[in-house]
Design an enzyme around this catalytic site. Sequence first.
Site, PDB file in Angstrom:
ATOM      1  N   ARG A  60       0.994  -1.101  -0.416  1.00  0.00           N
ATOM      2  CA  ARG A  60      -0.091   0.000  -0.206  1.00  0.00           C
ATOM      3  C   ARG A  60       0.653   1.423  -0.112  1.00  0.00           C
ATOM      4  O   ARG A  60       1.669   1.416   0.472  1.00  0.00           O
ATOM      5  CB  ARG A  60      -0.535  -0.071   1.365  1.00  0.00           C
ATOM      6  CG  ARG A  60      -1.163  -1.263   1.703  1.00  0.00           C
ATOM      7  CD  ARG A  60      -2.088  -1.002   2.508  1.00  0.00           C
ATOM      8  NE  ARG A  60      -3.857  -0.660   2.473  1.00  0.00           N
ATOM      9  CZ  ARG A  60      -4.662   0.645   2.301  1.00  0.00           C
ATOM     10  NH1 ARG A  60      -3.900   1.156   3.132  1.00  0.00           N
ATOM     11  NH2 ARG A  60      -5.835   0.923   1.203  1.00  0.00           N
ATOM     12  N   ASP A 113      -9.317  -2.598  -8.222  1.00  0.00           N
ATOM     13  CA  ASP A 113     -10.156  -1.234  -8.135  1.00  0.00           C
ATOM     14  C   ASP A 113      -9.303   0.383  -7.870  1.00  0.00           C
ATOM     15  O   ASP A 113      -9.017   2.023  -8.308  1.00  0.00           O
ATOM     16  CB  ASP A 113     -11.498  -0.855  -8.644  1.00  0.00           C
ATOM     17  CG  ASP A 113     -12.092  -1.893  -7.199  1.00  0.00           C
ATOM     18  OD1 ASP A 113     -12.095  -1.686  -6.348  1.00  0.00           O
ATOM     19  OD2 ASP A 113     -13.727  -1.269  -7.016  1.00  0.00           O
ATOM     20  N   ARG A 155     -16.171 -30.391   5.904  1.00  0.00           N
ATOM     21  CA  ARG A 155     -17.589 -31.414   5.430  1.00  0.00           C
ATOM     22  C   ARG A 155     -17.283 -32.982   6.203  1.00  0.00           C
ATOM     23  O   ARG A 155     -18.153 -33.395   6.702  1.00  0.00           O
ATOM     24  CB  ARG A 155     -17.686 -31.955   4.457  1.00  0.00           C
ATOM     25  CG  ARG A 155     -18.382 -30.740   3.447  1.00  0.00           C
ATOM     26  CD  ARG A 155     -20.061 -31.383   3.805  1.00  0.00           C
ATOM     27  NE  ARG A 155     -20.939 -30.609   3.296  1.00  0.00           N
ATOM     28  CZ  ARG A 155     -22.117 -30.350   3.277  1.00  0.00           C
ATOM     29  NH1 ARG A 155     -23.007 -31.256   4.270  1.00  0.00           N
ATOM     30  NH2 ARG A 155     -22.687 -30.078   2.587  1.00  0.00           N
ATOM     31  N   GLY A 173     -22.277 -28.225  -1.619  1.00  0.00           N
ATOM     32  CA  GLY A 173     -23.809 -28.492  -1.025  1.00  0.00           C
ATOM     33  C   GLY A 173     -23.936 -27.833   0.051  1.00  0.00           C
ATOM     34  O   GLY A 173     -25.185 -28.175   0.896  1.00  0.00           O
ATOM     35  N   GLU A 229     -25.750 -26.075   2.923  1.00  0.00           N
ATOM     36  CA  GLU A 229     -27.385 -25.724   3.107  1.00  0.00           C
ATOM     37  C   GLU A 229     -27.661 -24.218   3.202  1.00  0.00           C
ATOM     38  O   GLU A 229     -28.889 -23.741   2.738  1.00  0.00           O
ATOM     39  CB  GLU A 229     -27.882 -26.604   4.352  1.00  0.00           C
ATOM     40  CG  GLU A 229     -27.935 -27.280   4.522  1.00  0.00           C
ATOM     41  CD  GLU A 229     -26.583 -28.220   4.283  1.00  0.00           C
ATOM     42  OE1 GLU A 229     -25.557 -27.744   5.417  1.00  0.00           O
ATOM     43  OE2 GLU A 229     -26.699 -29.594   4.624  1.00  0.00           O
ATOM     44  N   GLN A 251      -6.439 -18.274   0.629  1.00  0.00           N
ATOM     45  CA  GLN A 251      -7.313 -18.237  -0.575  1.00  0.00           C
ATOM     46  C   GLN A 251      -6.618 -17.950  -1.627  1.00  0.00           C
ATOM     47  O   GLN A 251      -6.809 -17.284  -2.060  1.00  0.00           O
ATOM     48  CB  GLN A 251      -8.953 -18.242  -0.151  1.00  0.00           C
ATOM     49  CG  GLN A 251      -9.980 -18.542   0.753  1.00  0.00           C
ATOM     50  CD  GLN A 251     -10.981 -17.943   1.381  1.00  0.00           C
ATOM     51  OE1 GLN A 251     -12.177 -17.667   0.750  1.00  0.00           O
ATOM     52  NE2 GLN A 251     -10.709 -17.939   2.686  1.00  0.00           N
TER      53      GLN A 251
END
Lengths: 329, 329, 329, 329
Positions: B77, B108, B160, B191, B193, B260
């Site tokens: 930055r 952006d 899961r 999947g 919910e 991520q």
Amino acid sequence: MATKKVSRIAVLTSGGDAPGMNAAIRAVVRTAIFNKIEVYGIVRGYSGMIEDDIYKMDSKSVANIIQRGGTILKSARSDEFKTPAGRKKAFNNLKKKEIDGLVVIGGDGSFTGALKLSEEHGIPVIGLPGTIDKDCYGTDSTIGFDTAVNTAVENIDKIRDTADAHDRLFIVEVMGRDAGYIALNAGIATGAETILLPETKTDIESVIIGLKRKERRKKLVNLIVVAEGDELGGASEVAKVVKERLPKIDTRVTILGHIQRGGSPSCCDRLIASRMGYHAVVALNEGKRNVMIGIQNGNIVHVPLEDAISKKNQGIDQELLKISHILSI
Amino acid sequence: MATKKVSRIAVLTSGGDAPGMNAAIRAVVRTAIFNKIEVYGIVRGYSGMIEDDIYKMDSKSVANIIQRGGTILKSARSDEFKTPAGRKKAFNNLKKKEIDGLVVIGGDGSFTGALKLSEEHGIPVIGLPGTIDKDCYGTDSTIGFDTAVNTAVENIDKIRDTADAHDRLFIVEVMGRDAGYIALNAGIATGAETILLPETKTDIESVIIGLKRKERRKKLVNLIVVAEGDELGGASEVAKVVKERLPKIDTRVTILGHIQRGGSPSCCDRLIASRMGYHAVVALNEGKRNVMIGIQNGNIVHVPLEDAISKKNQGIDQELLKISHILSI
Amino acid sequence: MATKKVSRIAVLTSGGDAPGMNAAIRAVVRTAIFNKIEVYGIVRGYSGMIEDDIYKMDSKSVANIIQRGGTILKSARSDEFKTPAGRKKAFNNLKKKEIDGLVVIGGDGSFTGALKLSEEHGIPVIGLPGTIDKDCYGTDSTIGFDTAVNTAVENIDKIRDTADAHDRLFIVEVMGRDAGYIALNAGIATGAETILLPETKTDIESVIIGLKRKERRKKLVNLIVVAEGDELGGASEVAKVVKERLPKIDTRVTILGHIQRGGSPSCCDRLIASRMGYHAVVALNEGKRNVMIGIQNGNIVHVPLEDAISKKNQGIDQELLKISHILSI
Amino acid sequence: MATKKVSRIAVLTSGGDAPGMNAAIRAVVRTAIFNKIEVYGIVRGYSGMIEDDIYKMDSKSVANIIQRGGTILKSARSDEFKTPAGRKKAFNNLKKKEIDGLVVIGGDGSFTGALKLSEEHGIPVIGLPGTIDKDCYGTDSTIGFDTAVNTAVENIDKIRDTADAHDRLFIVEVMGRDAGYIALNAGIATGAETILLPETKTDIESVIIGLKRKERRKKLVNLIVVAEGDELGGASEVAKVVKERLPKIDTRVTILGHIQRGGSPSCCDRLIASRMGYHAVVALNEGKRNVMIGIQNGNIVHVPLEDAISKKNQGIDQELLKISHILSI
């Protein structure tokens, strides 16, 4: 295996799930069938034993599961099983089905329950160490540890990418409430500058001094791996101190959490689970009782459940800690 | 490419890093060299431009990086660049090296700075959308999104396993401060919910009702995927409400966080980064200026940077949300 | 969905299996149930239809399969189904169960059978493109392609490690008998110097010249990615020519083979499979017949099965080929 | 480390590359620097030693490589080094730089060269076992084995998906010219029905009988894992026999090949490489010479290079073979 000592056994998983539990279940079931022993699966651990959630398994019940995370027999906590009345109810369900041997895959909490069941009702019990923390006396390996530590390593590698791009300090928390094996191994394998463990007193002052020195040397990428059970209190607590003392360093926290429990087991975990599952049935069949199957120096050993529960692991390898410091200079 | 419009260009990465940025840098550098244009790398984005941390790149500078996460040019930055004085200082460093074109890989915020630099000092700028959030007007794909969403999916798959073993409710937070694309895609692919997004008002009451219904049906495994920017405030806030209202459900929170951002880019991200990097140089060479390279319906488009900055993406695909509800019954 | 056009449908997978087929089955089953349509699974494709290997599915039949490779309905070839008698026998099994709609997940061979069944016996059929080769007219995406190409990329990355360590030439063969999409995308994504496709005539002479030039420049690491259907005849044939002409180069062949068919599907494949499966049931329910569900520019389209079978895809993107040459300099 | 026995050492990688070699190089370099020993990298093994392709390394030379496959020092074969003249030329290059200790990471072929160099010219040499085959006397672990076997397992899992979908027999060849460790471990971990090893005589007749029995039982999915060095001659030869004798079975061959050499090393390989690299420098510094660093029962041992070269490993664990048969019923 001339005379069989058991003719109908049951298997369950208990406590926190660990990758490789399915491989162990498969090995128990198929070794039993090979030895003409009937085998039952108990669903949701001791809860299912109390609620009679027990079903007969055959070779196909365990087809195509060796590569799967989690446990097809599910796991659960049971407060009722901690009482003599609960254990009696549970044992009656085994008795009804004429089950004369039990394999319990889990950690020391699970072994405690198994031992009491055996002492009170006479059924022989074999324990298999299934825990990602490797926090288990009497065995060099536990089912799930190798997968968990590789999951930690793969994800810390990803964090390194972004740490490196931004010259940031990342503090990553891995699992391990009482044991620092995941933190130590994953920390060395990812080149962490600092590794904080429950087994060693954290000298936060020297961590701060090290960071200051690196700040001056403009070696700004830094990685601290901390076990959740560190006495300082996990990554968020460490970050709080660092931010107070070194406000100019761009510090981020990542808690890897439950992703370390899941995923397809590594080759190593599938192998030890297969070996241990096989030897659990062999042990029952030879009349052994109330032992945990362990691996020491590559060999199968039979550790009395009492020892597995009460004794302490030898602790952290000091040489590894020393190597980690030297290699992250 | 008869007459070249540029003869010496620079490339930088800015903002949050994204997998595939290295593939884009490689494409910019090699396409430039192929067209006999000299090419410079600016280290740590606008900070490095101000501090003259700029070096000449050749074909080998970008060898063996297409598969690596992070960015070899680093990112940072810069508050100074937000001032006219800062931008002047930065531009002078470009001018000194006779750099007559600039490629900016980022989001952006990065484009805003690029556009101001161009408006004030006349240098043509091309933007490449590098952001895992896919939160960018004028393009169907951004560099890094596909990898990030696959990382989220792989890790939620692991969660899961353990959720299934214990019949637990997991609330998993994925990245996305303003955009729910990661949450929506990863939620459907695993999947989930329930999927909670910044773009839609979360009706927590209907989430609670759904959980109650499942509690009654003994369908106890549940997965809620929530974008960090959901107006309820992320996974921890959602968990607080659930625990208050449904204390019997065993609820756990996992925040995937910075994993991520890292990791080896997926095939898709390497491809779009390669195409976009190539077209950035082609565009500069054809005299285009102050546009972002986007991909719409598979085709390369040139989106004015002004639009890319000020306009809003069309938002969440309502049909996907509907499908997610139907398929998680 | 006011009036239903179907009340009992069946789903099958046919031809080579592809990652994501399970996600498509899940979507068909759950969308049917949501719309109060009964749904049957046919085992081993048309073989199972002839042998009446058909079973009723419910929501639980497809639980926990979205992340799995292969197909729970299995696949098989059936020569008998290619005859009118075979199809009659097969149809009678559907009729017996009052099945009035069919979803076929597979490639154009599978669609040909489905179309004949419909023409001869009147049952409406919906096709879903499930093929890793992406060799399918009328759709930008097919179920399985994205996973297969990522598997190829991950493994070619590994081969790069060893190629780089030894300054070797590796010739890697990927799947694609008639289509070079896997080869082209994986080749660009791994920085292959040469990509050989069925769609373009291989100028082996210029490949040799290129290798000679690199040999002189001591850029000895080289990677050639070749589709199995290249008119030269695959990696082994290419290697034979290279070894004859350039005996000093250390050349190795790797044929990736069937690993490209398996594995947990990528996020992208799970998503398109879910969308397509949903729209297959919607289409049947709206009275559509004998169409393939495709995706064009992100939108769902209905392509007549006749077209899907007889028409040709537009072929390889020439610009991508050009980019691959420029970026591997 | 009171008095240093070496003051300037060199490190090289030789023979087939193995994942974890970079972690070992890093450990050698940083442990040397920590002990105030200068350290040089020799490029392309003994070839580079002869050609004086040797450069001084510092702590930064090995930054960010612990997670990378291949070897940054590259590897190569050298016929010249097999001659006394070649070794003399090579040694002179070391002498010129006053290098007084050498670390060789590789297999027994590499150790043979190292030992001759030492015997002829007096320089102390330490060997680190870097080989994916684990075919090395005196150590339970070699650098690269754990990663290679996990790569094999992950890919055989993928093949299982497609084998299962089609009820096919797959014959998968893994690496291992003289040793069946990869085949044995990967075979058990993937539930292979048959495992063929160089160490055991393959009774092809009983394999055929087993397949016939399964054909009758309609258990049609089958997996044979074969080491490349099996005396029958690898997967293609086995397939030839099976196809002749059992033409109705749908049989496919996959040769995993060089993908087993590459990829990011597993946690285990990074750890043993780090430990061994550390102990190589410690050993040189303590005056040890011409030994290989091994790990036996978790402890570091010093194995005379002569033994490492001439003695044979104890061979395949018969119990594991037995377990593999029982568990694949």
